[in-house]
Design a protein around this motif. Structure first.
Motif, PDB file in Angstrom:
ATOM      1  N   ALA A  43      -7.086  -7.158  -3.606  1.00  0.00           N
ATOM      2  CA  ALA A  43      -7.895  -7.799  -2.636  1.00  0.00           C
ATOM      3  C   ALA A  43      -8.138  -7.113  -1.518  1.00  0.00           C
ATOM      4  O   ALA A  43      -9.313  -7.094  -0.948  1.00  0.00           O
ATOM      5  N   VAL A  44      -7.022  -6.471  -0.912  1.00  0.00           N
ATOM      6  CA  VAL A  44      -7.294  -5.714   0.188  1.00  0.00           C
ATOM      7  C   VAL A  44      -8.288  -4.408  -0.015  1.00  0.00           C
ATOM      8  O   VAL A  44      -9.046  -4.278   0.821  1.00  0.00           O
ATOM      9  N   THR A  45      -8.141  -3.808  -1.098  1.00  0.00           N
ATOM     10  CA  THR A  45      -9.111  -2.741  -1.401  1.00  0.00           C
ATOM     11  C   THR A  45     -10.559  -3.055  -1.297  1.00  0.00           C
ATOM     12  O   THR A  45     -11.444  -2.810  -0.871  1.00  0.00           O
ATOM     13  N   ALA A  46     -10.676  -4.346  -2.076  1.00  0.00           N
ATOM     14  CA  ALA A  46     -12.178  -4.972  -2.096  1.00  0.00           C
ATOM     15  C   ALA A  46     -12.703  -5.253  -0.756  1.00  0.00           C
ATOM     16  O   ALA A  46     -13.806  -5.003  -0.343  1.00  0.00           O
ATOM     17  N   LEU A  47     -11.709  -6.163  -0.074  1.00  0.00           N
ATOM     18  CA  LEU A  47     -12.231  -6.576   1.248  1.00  0.00           C
ATOM     19  C   LEU A  47     -12.710  -5.389   2.100  1.00  0.00           C
ATOM     20  O   LEU A  47     -13.310  -5.133   2.932  1.00  0.00           O
ATOM     21  N   SER A  48     -11.810  -4.341   2.035  1.00  0.00           N
ATOM     22  CA  SER A  48     -11.819  -3.059   3.047  1.00  0.00           C
ATOM     23  C   SER A  48     -13.014  -2.274   2.677  1.00  0.00           C
ATOM     24  O   SER A  48     -13.885  -1.678   3.269  1.00  0.00           O
ATOM     25  N   LEU A 162      -7.205   5.467  -0.444  1.00  0.00           N
ATOM     26  CA  LEU A 162      -6.195   5.515   0.648  1.00  0.00           C
ATOM     27  C   LEU A 162      -5.755   3.845   0.838  1.00  0.00           C
ATOM     28  O   LEU A 162      -4.837   3.827   1.330  1.00  0.00           O
ATOM     29  N   VAL A 163      -6.824   3.134   0.720  1.00  0.00           N
ATOM     30  CA  VAL A 163      -6.496   1.450   1.175  1.00  0.00           C
ATOM     31  C   VAL A 163      -5.642   1.105   0.196  1.00  0.00           C
ATOM     32  O   VAL A 163      -4.731   0.153   0.330  1.00  0.00           O
ATOM     33  N   ALA A 164      -5.802   1.412  -1.270  1.00  0.00           N
ATOM     34  CA  ALA A 164      -4.981   0.814  -2.361  1.00  0.00           C
ATOM     35  C   ALA A 164      -3.757   1.466  -2.106  1.00  0.00           C
ATOM     36  O   ALA A 164      -2.447   0.760  -2.358  1.00  0.00           O
TER      37      ALA A 164
END
Length: 483
Positions: A43-48, A162-164
């Motif tokens: 979720a964080v990677t997709a939104l970022s 990097l986000v993931a």
């Protein structure tokens, strides 16, 4: 060096025996933590990616006035530790806990990791192909998605990696909003039951996840072609929608946490005492951040060139190894450095040298990502033309290649500087005796329930770590197209 935490985890986990390891892996608690970690990272990677690419387009095409200032403000959330942002949100919205809160807090902390390399890529490519698509009947959004987005997939993939990795390794943000991924499980194992075997097994699972993420990013880059020659620069016009989106993200990601910290200060009666002896903490923070950034950037340059085109199995292994440290919780990397310092190089224990090594293990991928994206985007013909004109390999590197990849190098250096300045576990466990950074002092004050004084240092930390964004703003104001 980058494999030392993984080696430490394997050694620690193997001490328990296979039956014990299997019992830890197969219990329902492990499955729950795995699901929480995977869902949070996804979720964080997709939104970022959505937010980061959207803001990059706004900065390069839809925000003409005050562009350097907007870059600095949109990058500033990197300077806010996730646990500080989470603290402000839960104090403002007392019932805001769990998965949605963790996704919000980490997305606000991570979207600049996608935005910055994407801005650098969009600033370096033209828009002739996009304009041609527009003349053939494509709308602005469709032309961007079908023409421009495939050309910037390398920096987007690097930022998404990097986000993931950050999402599966961060502890403070999820912990403060009461969400439990593997990092919280590792912390509880270390500090609750003192069972380092469970923590090591969970750390090995995170390492395997990091390997999978690195393999996925490498697959995206595998068949990528170098960019074409430079085209017409991207024109920038003010768009109301772009301004609204950018200002809204500044409000949520920067203004809201700062306002929350100020409110905490105003409610405190002893916040002013936090300014006592704050200058040494600022000096130590800047000194360590600058030293680490120089070391990591120098290490990142050869690694980025080696893992870029052409790619081999060994370069793939090196690429994967550099990502392991960033995927592991800081406390795990710090403990592996303590193990090495005490048993291998005891003279280095609690020295700046060992601390810098820990920073390199933790944040080398932060510098490599934007730098390698810049190398991948550089046409091969540029170096070949330089050599045909009589320039040697070293002259080509210094006079042609390095200036072309400078935006990616500076973006990586700025991200590294910010990451080091707000890092806590490794600094707390490995810093030389008497070394006090802003993050360490904030942690101590928070443990003492001195929230107002901690908020003061939080504001100072935000100001200090915003310095690298000035470099980015200057870079983009010089390279950006004229309005």
């Amino acid at each position: 060096m980058t494999l030392s935490p993984a080696v430490y985890l394997v050694v620690r986990a193997s001490e328990a025996g296979r039956d014990t390891i299997d019992s830890y892996l197969l219990r329902p608690r492990t499955a729950e933590l795995l699901w929480n970690t995977v869902s949070l990272a996804t979720a964080v990677t997709a939104l970022s990616v959505i937010v980061g690419v959207g803001l990059a387009w706004c900065l390069t095409s839809g925000v003409a006035r005050s562009r350097p200032l907007m870059v600095a403000l949109l990058t500033a959330p990197l300077a806010i530790p996730s646990y500080v942002s989470g603290f402000v949100w839960v104090r403002t919205l007392p019932d805001f806990y769990g998965f949605p809160a963790a996704v919000l807090v980490l997305t606000l902390a991570c979207y600049p990791l996608v935005m910055l390399p994407t801005v650098a890529a969009l600033s370096g490519i033209g828009r002739s192909a996009e304009d041609a698509a527009r003349t053939l009947g494509c709308g602005a959004a469709r032309a961007f998605l079908r023409v421009t987005l495939p050309r910037i997939r390398l920096p987007v993939a690097a930022g998404a990696l990097l986000v993931a990795l950050y999402a599966i390794s961060d502890f403070g943000g999820p912990a403060i909003v009461r969400f439990e991924p593997f990092t919280v499980g590792i912390y509880n194992a270390y500090n609750g039951s003192f069972n380092r075997t469970v923590a090591a097994v969970y750390g090995c699972v995170l390492a395997i996840m990091a390997l999978a993420l690195a393999a996925g990013e490498r697959f995206i880059r595998r068949d990528a072609e170098p960019s074409a020659n430079a085209e017409r620069t991207r024109g920038i016009r003010d768009h109301a929608g772009a301004w609204a989106f950018a200002i809204g993200m500044i409000g949520v990601g920067l203004a809201f946490p700062i306002a929350g910290l100020i409110g905490q200060i105003l409610r405190s009666q002893r916040a002013d005492t936090a300014l006592d002896d704050v200058l040494p903490a600022i000096g130590a923070t800047l000194s360590l951040a600058v030293q680490a950034t120089l070391v990591i950037t120098l290490l990142a340059i050869p690694v980025a060139f080696y893992t870029a085109r052409p790619r081999t199995r060994l370069s793939g292994f090196v690429d994967t190894a550099t990502n392991l440290g960033y995927a592991l919780p800081g406390v795990t990397v710090a403990l592996s450095m303590v193990f090495i310092g005490l048993r291998v190089v005891p003279d280095w224990y609690q020295t700046t040298a060992l601390l810098l090594i820990a920073y390199a293990v933790l944040f080398l991928p932060v510098s490599i990502g934007p730098l390698r994206s810049a190398i991948d985007a550089m046409p091969d013909a540029v170096s070949e033309v330089s050599r045909t004109l009589g320039a040697g390999s070293m002259a080509t590197l210094l006079r042609v290649v390095l200036p072309m990849i400078a935006p990616g190098m500076l973006a990586g250096a700025a991200l590294t500087c910010v990451s080091v300045a707000k890092e806590l576990p490794a600094t707390l466990m490995l810093a030389p005796v008497g070394t006090r950074t802003l993050a360490v002092d904030m942690w101590s004050l928070n443990n003492d329930l001195a929230y107002g004084r901690a908020a003061v240092l939080g504001l100072i930390l935000i100001a200090v770590t915003s310095i690298p964004t000035v470099v980015l703003s200057t870079l983009f104001s010089r390279r950006g197209p004229s309005t």
